[in-house]
Design a protein around this motif. Structure first.
Motif, PDB file in Angstrom:
ATOM      1  N   GLU A  30     -40.718  51.793  27.372  1.00 55.78           N
ATOM      2  CA  GLU A  30     -41.259  52.193  28.672  1.00 55.78           C
ATOM      3  C   GLU A  30     -42.561  52.976  28.485  1.00 55.78           C
ATOM      4  O   GLU A  30     -43.509  52.807  29.256  1.00 55.78           O
ATOM      5  N   THR A  31     -42.601  53.818  27.459  1.00 59.31           N
ATOM      6  CA  THR A  31     -43.832  54.554  27.161  1.00 59.31           C
ATOM      7  C   THR A  31     -44.948  53.580  26.806  1.00 59.31           C
ATOM      8  O   THR A  31     -46.086  53.738  27.257  1.00 59.31           O
ATOM      9  N   LEU A  32     -44.629  52.558  26.011  1.00 60.05           N
ATOM     10  CA  LEU A  32     -45.618  51.543  25.658  1.00 60.05           C
ATOM     11  C   LEU A  32     -46.149  50.852  26.913  1.00 60.05           C
ATOM     12  O   LEU A  32     -47.359  50.682  27.075  1.00 60.05           O
ATOM     13  N   ALA A  33     -45.266  50.473  27.820  1.00 63.14           N
ATOM     14  CA  ALA A  33     -45.698  49.811  29.066  1.00 63.14           C
ATOM     15  C   ALA A  33     -46.620  50.733  29.861  1.00 63.14           C
ATOM     16  O   ALA A  33     -47.650  50.293  30.385  1.00 63.14           O
ATOM     17  N   GLY A  34     -46.270  52.019  29.930  1.00 63.60           N
ATOM     18  CA  GLY A  34     -47.115  52.976  30.648  1.00 63.60           C
ATOM     19  C   GLY A  34     -48.483  53.144  30.005  1.00 63.60           C
ATOM     20  O   GLY A  34     -49.506  53.192  30.697  1.00 63.60           O
ATOM     21  N   LEU A  35     -48.507  53.216  28.680  1.00 67.74           N
ATOM     22  CA  LEU A  35     -49.786  53.367  27.974  1.00 67.74           C
ATOM     23  C   LEU A  35     -50.649  52.110  28.079  1.00 67.74           C
ATOM     24  O   LEU A  35     -51.872  52.204  28.195  1.00 67.74           O
ATOM     25  N   LEU A  36     -50.011  50.936  28.046  1.00 67.97           N
ATOM     26  CA  LEU A  36     -50.774  49.699  28.219  1.00 67.97           C
ATOM     27  C   LEU A  36     -51.420  49.656  29.608  1.00 67.97           C
ATOM     28  O   LEU A  36     -52.572  49.272  29.757  1.00 67.97           O
ATOM     29  N   HIS A  37     -50.665  50.098  30.603  1.00 67.96           N
ATOM     30  CA  HIS A  37     -51.215  50.154  31.961  1.00 67.96           C
ATOM     31  C   HIS A  37     -52.383  51.140  32.021  1.00 67.96           C
ATOM     32  O   HIS A  37     -53.442  50.833  32.557  1.00 67.96           O
ATOM     33  N   ARG A  38     -52.168  52.326  31.447  1.00 66.04           N
ATOM     34  CA  ARG A  38     -53.218  53.360  31.449  1.00 66.04           C
ATOM     35  C   ARG A  38     -54.464  52.880  30.713  1.00 66.04           C
ATOM     36  O   ARG A  38     -55.593  53.102  31.146  1.00 66.04           O
ATOM     37  N   MET A  39     -54.263  52.179  29.590  1.00 66.08           N
ATOM     38  CA  MET A  39     -55.393  51.655  28.844  1.00 66.08           C
ATOM     39  C   MET A  39     -56.168  50.658  29.701  1.00 66.08           C
ATOM     40  O   MET A  39     -57.395  50.653  29.732  1.00 66.08           O
ATOM     41  N   GLY A  40     -55.447  49.796  30.406  1.00 65.25           N
ATOM     42  CA  GLY A  40     -56.096  48.839  31.289  1.00 65.25           C
ATOM     43  C   GLY A  40     -56.918  49.501  32.371  1.00 65.25           C
ATOM     44  O   GLY A  40     -58.024  49.058  32.688  1.00 65.25           O
ATOM     45  N   VAL A  41     -56.406  50.604  32.913  1.00 64.79           N
ATOM     46  CA  VAL A  41     -57.149  51.349  33.934  1.00 64.79           C
ATOM     47  C   VAL A  41     -58.415  51.940  33.321  1.00 64.79           C
ATOM     48  O   VAL A  41     -59.501  51.844  33.892  1.00 64.79           O
ATOM     49  N   VAL A  42     -58.272  52.535  32.150  1.00 67.57           N
ATOM     50  CA  VAL A  42     -59.397  53.195  31.491  1.00 67.57           C
ATOM     51  C   VAL A  42     -60.525  52.220  31.160  1.00 67.57           C
ATOM     52  O   VAL A  42     -61.694  52.528  31.342  1.00 67.57           O
ATOM     53  N   ILE A  43     -60.164  51.018  30.699  1.00 70.51           N
ATOM     54  CA  ILE A  43     -61.223  50.074  30.319  1.00 70.51           C
ATOM     55  C   ILE A  43     -61.588  49.120  31.460  1.00 70.51           C
ATOM     56  O   ILE A  43     -62.408  48.230  31.281  1.00 70.51           O
ATOM     57  N   GLY A  44     -60.966  49.309  32.612  1.00 73.54           N
ATOM     58  CA  GLY A  44     -61.369  48.571  33.802  1.00 73.54           C
ATOM     59  C   GLY A  44     -60.808  47.166  33.938  1.00 73.54           C
ATOM     60  O   GLY A  44     -61.426  46.308  34.553  1.00 73.54           O
ATOM     61  N   VAL A  45     -59.615  46.940  33.398  1.00 72.59           N
ATOM     62  CA  VAL A  45     -58.973  45.639  33.561  1.00 72.59           C
ATOM     63  C   VAL A  45     -58.473  45.528  34.994  1.00 72.59           C
ATOM     64  O   VAL A  45     -57.885  46.469  35.528  1.00 72.59           O
ATOM     65  N   GLU A  46     -58.703  44.386  35.626  1.00 70.25           N
ATOM     66  CA  GLU A  46     -58.255  44.182  36.999  1.00 70.25           C
ATOM     67  C   GLU A  46     -56.724  44.148  37.033  1.00 70.25           C
ATOM     68  O   GLU A  46     -56.088  43.456  36.235  1.00 70.25           O
ATOM     69  N   HIS A  47     -56.144  44.910  37.942  1.00 69.27           N
ATOM     70  CA  HIS A  47     -54.690  44.979  38.074  1.00 69.27           C
ATOM     71  C   HIS A  47     -54.242  44.350  39.385  1.00 69.27           C
ATOM     72  O   HIS A  47     -54.942  44.446  40.392  1.00 69.27           O
ATOM     73  N   ILE A  48     -53.081  43.748  39.345  1.00 66.23           N
ATOM     74  CA  ILE A  48     -52.474  43.211  40.556  1.00 66.23           C
ATOM     75  C   ILE A  48     -51.557  44.288  41.112  1.00 66.23           C
ATOM     76  O   ILE A  48     -50.750  44.862  40.387  1.00 66.23           O
ATOM     77  N   SER A  49     -51.667  44.556  42.380  1.00 68.73           N
ATOM     78  CA  SER A  49     -50.871  45.603  43.002  1.00 68.73           C
ATOM     79  C   SER A  49     -49.387  45.262  42.936  1.00 68.73           C
ATOM     80  O   SER A  49     -48.973  44.141  43.207  1.00 68.73           O
ATOM     81  N   LYS A  50     -48.598  46.245  42.584  1.00 72.03           N
ATOM     82  CA  LYS A  50     -47.140  46.090  42.565  1.00 72.03           C
ATOM     83  C   LYS A  50     -46.509  46.913  43.690  1.00 72.03           C
ATOM     84  O   LYS A  50     -45.327  47.179  43.691  1.00 72.03           O
ATOM     85  N   ALA A  51     -47.325  47.331  44.648  1.00 70.60           N
ATOM     86  CA  ALA A  51     -46.852  48.188  45.725  1.00 70.60           C
ATOM     87  C   ALA A  51     -45.740  47.537  46.546  1.00 70.60           C
ATOM     88  O   ALA A  51     -44.881  48.225  47.099  1.00 70.60           O
ATOM     89  N   TYR A  52     -45.736  46.218  46.632  1.00 70.20           N
ATOM     90  CA  TYR A  52     -44.714  45.539  47.429  1.00 70.20           C
ATOM     91  C   TYR A  52     -43.303  45.848  46.935  1.00 70.20           C
ATOM     92  O   TYR A  52     -42.348  45.823  47.695  1.00 70.20           O
TER      93      TYR A  52
END
Length: 130
Positions: A30-52
């Protein structure tokens, strides 16, 4: 922040247990998944909203959802017994699980290779490689 994110991810990848042990290391994955997400935010990878997802279950966190998906991919058997009756998992689902295991494993290996000699001045090169 960027260097700290890359450094944290690099350290976790180096100490990550074998991917086949995903069921026994929930916190680490779970920590790995969180860090991968954070890394994507930091380097500007486009994310698909999971708000639904919050409409269905507001208590579910993205890292928990991703962990559950990985757990399924690594532990799903071709058949299972429910209430004494045997059910079979479709070939399509099993193929998707194999594919997810493969992609996740390759991603971890690629990131380990990129981060092997991480220094703050190498971030630009790593960012371009990813």
């Amino acid at each position: 922040e960027e260097y700290e994110t890359f450094s944290s991810l690099s350290s976790l990848l180096e100490s990550l247990p074998d991917l086949e042990d995903v069921a026994n290391y929930r916190v680490e994955f779970e920590t790995l998944a969180g860090l991968l997400h954070r890394m994507g935010v930091v380097i500007g990878v486009e994310h698909i909203s999971k708000a639904y997802r919050s409409q269905y279950s507001p208590d579910v966190q993205l890292t928990g959802y991703l962990y559950s998906t990985l757990l399924t991919a690594f532990t799903l058997l071709p058949s299972y017994v429910l209430n004494g009756e045997e059910f079979y998992v479709s070939d399509t689902v099993l193929a998707q699980c194999r594919s997810l295991r493969s992609v996740f494993g390759e991603t971890c290996q690629t990131l380990k290779r990129c981060f092997k000699s991480l220094q703050s001045y190498t971030l630009h090169q790593i960012r371009n490689d990813l």
